[in-house]
Design an enzyme around this catalytic site. Structure first.
Site, mmCIF file in Angstrom:
data_model
loop_
_atom_site.group_PDB
_atom_site.id
_atom_site.type_symbol
_atom_site.label_atom_id
_atom_site.label_comp_id
_atom_site.label_asym_id
_atom_site.label_seq_id
_atom_site.Cartn_x
_atom_site.Cartn_y
_atom_site.Cartn_z
ATOM 1 C CG HIS A 1 -2.169 -0.835 0.883
ATOM 2 N ND1 HIS A 1 -2.777 -1.654 1.792
ATOM 3 C CD2 HIS A 1 -2.877 -0.948 -0.251
ATOM 4 C CE1 HIS A 1 -3.811 -2.227 1.217
ATOM 5 N NE2 HIS A 1 -3.890 -1.823 -0.016
ATOM 6 N NE ARG B 1 -0.714 -7.108 -28.896
ATOM 7 C CZ ARG B 1 -0.916 -5.809 -29.103
ATOM 8 N NH1 ARG B 1 -0.666 -4.934 -28.158
ATOM 9 N NH2 ARG B 1 -1.368 -5.388 -30.267
ATOM 10 N NE ARG C 1 -4.292 -11.212 -28.341
ATOM 11 C CZ ARG C 1 -3.579 -10.468 -29.185
ATOM 12 N NH1 ARG C 1 -4.187 -9.775 -30.129
ATOM 13 N NH2 ARG C 1 -2.278 -10.387 -29.068
ATOM 14 C CD GLU D 1 -6.892 -10.758 -34.625
ATOM 15 O OE1 GLU D 1 -6.027 -9.878 -34.603
ATOM 16 O OE2 GLU D 1 -6.881 -11.728 -33.860
ATOM 17 C CG ASN E 1 -2.357 -3.864 -35.132
ATOM 18 O OD1 ASN E 1 -2.718 -2.720 -35.394
ATOM 19 N ND2 ASN E 1 -1.962 -4.227 -33.923
ATOM 20 C CG ASP E 2 -3.265 -9.854 -37.188
ATOM 21 O OD1 ASP E 2 -2.264 -9.913 -37.924
ATOM 22 O OD2 ASP E 2 -3.262 -10.241 -36.003
ATOM 23 N NE ARG F 1 0.890 -7.214 -37.210
ATOM 24 C CZ ARG F 1 0.158 -7.418 -36.118
ATOM 25 N NH1 ARG F 1 -0.989 -8.091 -36.194
ATOM 26 N NH2 ARG F 1 0.530 -6.957 -34.966
ATOM 27 C CB CYS G 1 -7.804 -3.728 -29.132
ATOM 28 S SG CYS G 1 -7.851 -5.259 -30.049
HETATM 29 C C1 PEP Z 1 -4.484 -6.613 -34.076
HETATM 30 O O1 PEP Z 1 -4.255 -7.520 -34.875
HETATM 31 O O2 PEP Z 1 -4.924 -5.490 -34.416
HETATM 32 C C2 PEP Z 1 -4.227 -6.820 -32.652
HETATM 33 C C3 PEP Z 1 -4.609 -5.950 -31.757
HETATM 34 O O3 PEP Z 1 -3.551 -7.927 -32.279
HETATM 35 P P1 PEP Z 1 -1.966 -8.122 -32.428
HETATM 36 O O4 PEP Z 1 -1.364 -6.822 -32.853
HETATM 37 O O5 PEP Z 1 -1.473 -8.600 -31.115
HETATM 38 O O6 PEP Z 1 -1.895 -9.165 -33.496
HETATM 39 MG MG MG Z 2 -3.972 -9.573 -34.197
#
Ligand code: PEP
Ligand code: MG
Length: 539
Positions: free
Chosen positions: A188, A295, A331, A429, A452-453, A463, A500
């Site tokens: 604390h 993650r 996740r 995704e 992202n994916d 990517r 996300c």
């Molecule tokens: C994504 O794919 O946008 C994502 C948040 O997951 P990561 O970047 O971990 O693949």
């Molecule tokens: Mg992803």
């Protein structure tokens, strides 16, 4: 110039004179007593006095560290009146014929030793609170007041250890930094230091005998170091860094505690993405509304074997407890492609991004998945958990997941293990998930869009391949239409939707996301407050 390293509790920087704080040893001279009733009456009076002091500290902490920081002193009041602790004090007085003071100190030592020996880091850290409470009671029984923690000049406080009560009694304006030899990140004292934004290092291997009050020092919470008697160039550099940190903080402080709402009154949540447990600190520091993406693969990487259920449970429970009522979306394992761990023995693939990864591994190797789900469902009891599944491409996958969830539920119930089934969502995704998003929305509690994916799979652009950077365009109309489609599907079935992926933090698109009705953006912790500012400026 002498440099020492420690664990950073709050990543601030400070420069100034040192003040060494030495604790007085407990003065318990009157051990024996032949009048147990009188001693028990004394205990009652001591408790009344301690209760009053704790109320005062609660009010000071609430003013300086907020209600969350002050809650520590409610816990102390509860510990003070804990039946087991008071029972032990009374027993010692009656059976050993000892004084109230002596019994309170002994019972405090016994209870804090029990907690210090516990495996759970959170419980271990409570040993310090018990010691703090019993020391307070002993002081009240001895007629001693609180220690004097009002310093005349601003100083860097160096101590062997600090209790939460000592920390809160200090005048925040006079404390440049705290440096202790002992202490834990979960204590604390650490929580308070963070809430009070005091640069703090713990676990610094110092010899207090060699440090003099008045010596100059630099505390760097970002690097986790303290430098005694720094030379002029270090002092100059530190002053510049303090100035630039102050400028940044001023802007962000303005946004702390404010609602994330557009001028027309549309509310959005801004959560933070984390990839390791140590990131949780910056989630709180940046006043995120919760964690939108944890993650969990971070627990599986850079090690030689699978993390066990207990290890995972401890990690998830720690994050959930730290976030309290705020939502934490964990996740499930998203390993494969660029995230490799040798012990998974994944074969080399021609197209790893489109290969054996994420939910596919979990469905093909359910033992790995079940261990994680057990840990997650057990941890769910400790906070506000949501679980989400990555790389979903079909409703059949979701059905298979739910079947495994049912099995795990059955096992936990049969063992009478405490658990809770959290809200379950899927990541959107893959283009397939977008196209069947209406069906997925019916089956799940929420969506989180992984741009992202989604960009990689929609535009057929790896990517990871630097040569393709010019082709990796998340602003592509195809991606934006997909986001809208997924959001519409979610809302049609009354479900919420977040983003996300990195695109969520792009201020150029914030207005567009708000128009689409995106309910939550989850971004890196340092982007939370700038984005809140952006949203508050939207029409
Ligand atoms: C994504 O794919 O946008 C994502 C948040 O997951 P990561 O970047 O971990 O693949
Ligand atoms: Mg992803």
């Amino acid at each position: 110039m002498k440099k020492f390293y420690g664990k950073s509790v709050y990543k601030g920087i400070a420069i100034g004179p040192v003040m060494v704080l030495k604790h007085k040893s407990k003065n318990i001279n009157s051990r024996k007593s032949s009048d147990p009733d009188m001693e028990i009456e004394r205990v009652k009076q001591g408790i009344r006095k301690a209760r009053g002091q704790l109320q005062t500290l609660y009010e000071k902490a609430a003013a300086e560290a907020g209600e969350d920081g002050a809650a520590i002193f409610t816990v102390h009041q509860m510990l003070l009146e804990d039946e087991e602790y008071l029972g032990a004090v009374t027993d010692l007085i009656r059976t050993k014929q000892v004084s109230a003071k002596y019994a309170a100190a002994m019972a405090g030592d016994q209870f804090s030793a029990i907690f210090a020996g516990m495996e759970d880091d959170y419980m271990k850290a409570r040993a310090e609170d018990i010691r703090d409470v019993s020391n307070r009671l002993v002081r009240c029984l001895s007629g001693e007041g609180e220690g004097d923690f009002r310093f005349k000049e601003p100083a860097i406080i160096i101590a062997d250890d600090l209790s939460p009560s000592e920390t809160v009694q200090m005048d925040k304006e006079k404390v440049l930094a705290l440096v202790t030899i002992h202490g834990s990140l979960n204590s604390h004292t650490s929580i308070l230091a963070r809430m009070m934004n005091i640069p703090t290092l713990i676990g610094v291997p110092l010899d207090l005998g060699k440090i003099r009050t008045g010596m100059r020092a630099v505390v760097d919470g970002i690097e986790g170091e303290v430098i005694f008697e720094p030379d002029e160039s270090v002092c100059e550099e530190t002053r510049k860094r303090i100035w630039s940190e102050q400028e940044k903080r001023k802007l962000l402080q303005e946004m702390k505690g404010k609602d994330t709402v557009t001028r027309s009154g549309r509310k959005m949540k801004i959560c933070a993405n984390i990839s390791s447990i140590s990131d949780v600190e910056s989630v709180l520091e940046n006043d995120a509304d919760g964690i939108g993406l944890f993650r969990s693969e971070c627990l599986y990487l850079e090690r030689d074997d699978f993390p066990g259920e207990e290890e995972q449970f401890q990690a998830y429970a720690q994050v959930l407890r730290t976030l309290g009522a705020k939502k934490v979306i964990i996740r499930t394992l998203d390993i494969g492609a660029d995230k490799q761990a040798d012990y998974f023995q994944l074969e080399k693939e021609q197209n790893p991004a489109m290969g054996y990864r994420a939910i596919r591994i979990c469905l093909k190797q359910p033992d790995i998945f079940k261990t994680q789900l057990r840990a997650l469902f057990r941890a769910a009891v400790h906070g506000n958990l949501c679980v989400m599944y990555p790389m979903i491409t079909s409703t059949e996958e979701v059905e298979k997941i739910y079947k495994i969830v049912e099995e795990v539920k059955g096992e936990l119930s049969a063992e009478q293990t405490a658990y809770k089934i959290p809200e379950q969502g899927v990541m959107i995704e893959t283009p397939a998930a977008v196209m069947i998003s209406d069906e997925l929305a019916r089956m799940t509690d929420f969506f989180s869009i992984g741009t992202n994916d989604l960009t990689q799979y929609t535009l057929a652009v790896d990517r990871q391949n630097e040569k393709l950077d010019d082709f990796y365009n998340p602003h592509h109309e195809a991606i934006l239409r997909m986001i809208r489609m997924a959001a519409d599907s979610a809302h049609k079935y009354g479900k919420w939707v977040g983003i996300c992926g990195e695109l969520g933090a792009d201020p150029e698109l914030t207005e567009r996301f708000a128009e689409m009705g995106i309910d939550e953006l989850s971004v890196s912790p340092s982007m939370v407050l700038p984005l809140r500012k952006r949203i508050r400026e939207l029409p």
